[in-house]
Write a protein that holds these residues in place. Structure first.
Motif, PDB file in Angstrom:
ATOM      1  N   UNK A   3       0.803  -1.321   0.011  1.00  0.00           N
ATOM      2  CA  UNK A   3       0.187   0.122   0.040  1.00  0.00           C
ATOM      3  C   UNK A   3       0.828   1.220   0.027  1.00  0.00           C
ATOM      4  N   UNK A   4       0.407   2.319  -0.710  1.00  0.00           N
ATOM      5  CA  UNK A   4       1.221   3.401  -0.629  1.00  0.00           C
ATOM      6  C   UNK A   4       0.813   4.392   0.513  1.00  0.00           C
ATOM      7  N   UNK A   5       1.825   5.127   1.108  1.00  0.00           N
ATOM      8  CA  UNK A   5       1.553   5.681   2.245  1.00  0.00           C
ATOM      9  C   UNK A   5       0.590   6.806   2.007  1.00  0.00           C
ATOM     10  N   UNK A   6       0.415   7.639   1.266  1.00  0.00           N
ATOM     11  CA  UNK A   6      -0.744   8.660   1.248  1.00  0.00           C
ATOM     12  C   UNK A   6      -2.129   7.909   1.276  1.00  0.00           C
ATOM     13  N   UNK A   7      -2.367   6.707   0.668  1.00  0.00           N
ATOM     14  CA  UNK A   7      -3.548   6.170   0.363  1.00  0.00           C
ATOM     15  C   UNK A   7      -4.312   6.074   1.299  1.00  0.00           C
ATOM     16  N   UNK A   8      -5.709   6.589   1.558  1.00  0.00           N
ATOM     17  CA  UNK A   8      -6.866   6.558   2.644  1.00  0.00           C
ATOM     18  C   UNK A   8      -7.604   5.343   2.618  1.00  0.00           C
ATOM     19  N   UNK A   9      -7.918   4.815   3.491  1.00  0.00           N
ATOM     20  CA  UNK A   9      -8.757   3.528   3.563  1.00  0.00           C
ATOM     21  C   UNK A   9     -10.225   3.861   3.343  1.00  0.00           C
ATOM     22  N   UNK A  10     -10.946   3.095   2.527  1.00  0.00           N
ATOM     23  CA  UNK A  10     -12.245   3.331   2.034  1.00  0.00           C
ATOM     24  C   UNK A  10     -13.101   3.587   3.103  1.00  0.00           C
ATOM     25  N   UNK A  11     -12.928   2.954   4.367  1.00  0.00           N
ATOM     26  CA  UNK A  11     -13.859   3.157   5.512  1.00  0.00           C
ATOM     27  C   UNK A  11     -12.778   3.119   6.741  1.00  0.00           C
ATOM     28  N   UNK A  12     -13.016   3.540   7.901  1.00  0.00           N
ATOM     29  CA  UNK A  12     -12.171   3.620   8.837  1.00  0.00           C
ATOM     30  C   UNK A  12     -11.825   2.315   9.597  1.00  0.00           C
ATOM     31  N   UNK A  13     -10.699   2.117   9.569  1.00  0.00           N
ATOM     32  CA  UNK A  13     -10.041   0.779  10.159  1.00  0.00           C
ATOM     33  C   UNK A  13     -10.065   1.010  11.728  1.00  0.00           C
ATOM     34  N   UNK A  14     -10.099  -0.077  12.356  1.00  0.00           N
ATOM     35  CA  UNK A  14      -9.712  -0.294  13.955  1.00  0.00           C
ATOM     36  C   UNK A  14      -8.511  -0.565  13.994  1.00  0.00           C
ATOM     37  N   UNK A  15      -8.096  -1.464  14.951  1.00  0.00           N
ATOM     38  CA  UNK A  15      -6.759  -1.861  15.469  1.00  0.00           C
ATOM     39  C   UNK A  15      -6.305  -3.196  14.540  1.00  0.00           C
ATOM     40  N   UNK A  16      -5.205  -3.093  14.326  1.00  0.00           N
ATOM     41  CA  UNK A  16      -4.328  -4.441  13.619  1.00  0.00           C
ATOM     42  C   UNK A  16      -4.398  -5.541  14.855  1.00  0.00           C
ATOM     43  N   UNK A  17      -5.034  -6.675  14.722  1.00  0.00           N
ATOM     44  CA  UNK A  17      -5.025  -7.690  15.749  1.00  0.00           C
ATOM     45  C   UNK A  17      -3.634  -8.133  16.082  1.00  0.00           C
ATOM     46  N   UNK A  18      -3.439  -8.654  17.128  1.00  0.00           N
ATOM     47  CA  UNK A  18      -2.208  -9.392  17.779  1.00  0.00           C
ATOM     48  C   UNK A  18      -1.895 -10.750  16.879  1.00  0.00           C
ATOM     49  N   UNK A  19      -0.447 -11.217  16.500  1.00  0.00           N
ATOM     50  CA  UNK A  19      -0.580 -12.131  15.875  1.00  0.00           C
ATOM     51  C   UNK A  19      -1.266 -13.400  16.289  1.00  0.00           C
ATOM     52  N   UNK A  20      -1.675 -14.207  15.319  1.00  0.00           N
ATOM     53  CA  UNK A  20      -2.339 -15.173  15.793  1.00  0.00           C
ATOM     54  C   UNK A  20      -3.610 -15.001  16.205  1.00  0.00           C
ATOM     55  N   UNK A  68       4.344 -10.839  10.038  1.00  0.00           N
ATOM     56  CA  UNK A  68       5.031  -9.786  10.089  1.00  0.00           C
ATOM     57  C   UNK A  68       4.239  -8.689  10.916  1.00  0.00           C
ATOM     58  N   UNK A  69       4.388  -9.057  12.342  1.00  0.00           N
ATOM     59  CA  UNK A  69       3.625  -8.090  13.237  1.00  0.00           C
ATOM     60  C   UNK A  69       3.996  -6.737  13.140  1.00  0.00           C
ATOM     61  N   UNK A  70       5.481  -6.378  13.345  1.00  0.00           N
ATOM     62  CA  UNK A  70       5.833  -5.271  13.176  1.00  0.00           C
ATOM     63  C   UNK A  70       5.325  -4.433  12.208  1.00  0.00           C
ATOM     64  N   UNK A  71       5.548  -5.066  10.716  1.00  0.00           N
ATOM     65  CA  UNK A  71       5.186  -4.196   9.676  1.00  0.00           C
ATOM     66  C   UNK A  71       3.784  -4.042   9.677  1.00  0.00           C
ATOM     67  N   UNK A  72       2.915  -4.766   9.936  1.00  0.00           N
ATOM     68  CA  UNK A  72       1.475  -4.862  10.002  1.00  0.00           C
ATOM     69  C   UNK A  72       1.088  -3.534  10.863  1.00  0.00           C
ATOM     70  N   UNK A  73       1.842  -3.530  12.004  1.00  0.00           N
ATOM     71  CA  UNK A  73       1.408  -2.249  13.088  1.00  0.00           C
ATOM     72  C   UNK A  73       1.759  -0.912  12.541  1.00  0.00           C
ATOM     73  N   UNK A  74       2.822  -1.080  11.999  1.00  0.00           N
ATOM     74  CA  UNK A  74       3.401   0.235  11.428  1.00  0.00           C
ATOM     75  C   UNK A  74       2.673   0.679  10.423  1.00  0.00           C
ATOM     76  N   UNK A  75       2.218  -0.206   9.325  1.00  0.00           N
ATOM     77  CA  UNK A  75       1.451   0.044   8.180  1.00  0.00           C
ATOM     78  C   UNK A  75      -0.136   0.361   8.536  1.00  0.00           C
ATOM     79  N   UNK A  76      -0.440  -0.180   9.535  1.00  0.00           N
ATOM     80  CA  UNK A  76      -1.961  -0.479   9.707  1.00  0.00           C
ATOM     81  C   UNK A  76      -2.848  -1.361   8.665  1.00  0.00           C
ATOM     82  N   UNK A  77      -1.815  -2.269   8.284  1.00  0.00           N
ATOM     83  CA  UNK A  77      -2.255  -3.213   7.264  1.00  0.00           C
ATOM     84  C   UNK A  77      -3.178  -4.169   7.655  1.00  0.00           C
TER      85      UNK A  77
END
Length: 93
Positions: A3-20, A68-77
């Motif tokens: 995902x590109x940095x400036x791209x906005x979500x289509x609707x508001x996301x919540x939190x990235x869940x913990x790994x697992x 990829x837990x660190x990247x998932x939280x950093x990107x909010x992916x």
């Protein structure tokens, strides 16, 4: 594909869940009833969409977060939906 940095979500996301943990994608905007597209992670067709509109299987997204837990939280992916307050009597399975 990332995902590109400036791209906005289509609707508001919540939190990235913990790994697992499992994603909660209850909102109908996670489902495209008109078109299956190749998953960005496994390349197999899917009607599922992330908050950013990426075609991705929910299970593939959960596996990616676990790997990829660190990247998932950093990107909010691959975040879960924002949790609404539940009524006490809403305990059906």
């Amino acid at each position: 594909m990332t995902r590109t940095r400036g791209k906005k979500p289509l609707f508001e996301p919540g939190l990235v869940p913990a790994p697992g943990a499992l994603l909660e994608w209850r909102d109908s905007q996670h489902f495209d009833r008109w078109q299956d597209r190749p998953c960005v992670l496994c390349d197999k067709p899917t009607p599922m969409r992330s908050h950013y509109g990426e075609p991705v299987h929910k299970a593939c997204a959960e596996d990616w977060i676990a790997a990829n837990p660190v990247e998932a939280r950093r990107l909010g992916r691959f975040a879960s939906d924002i949790q609404t307050k539940r009524r006490r009597d809403d305990d059906h399975a």
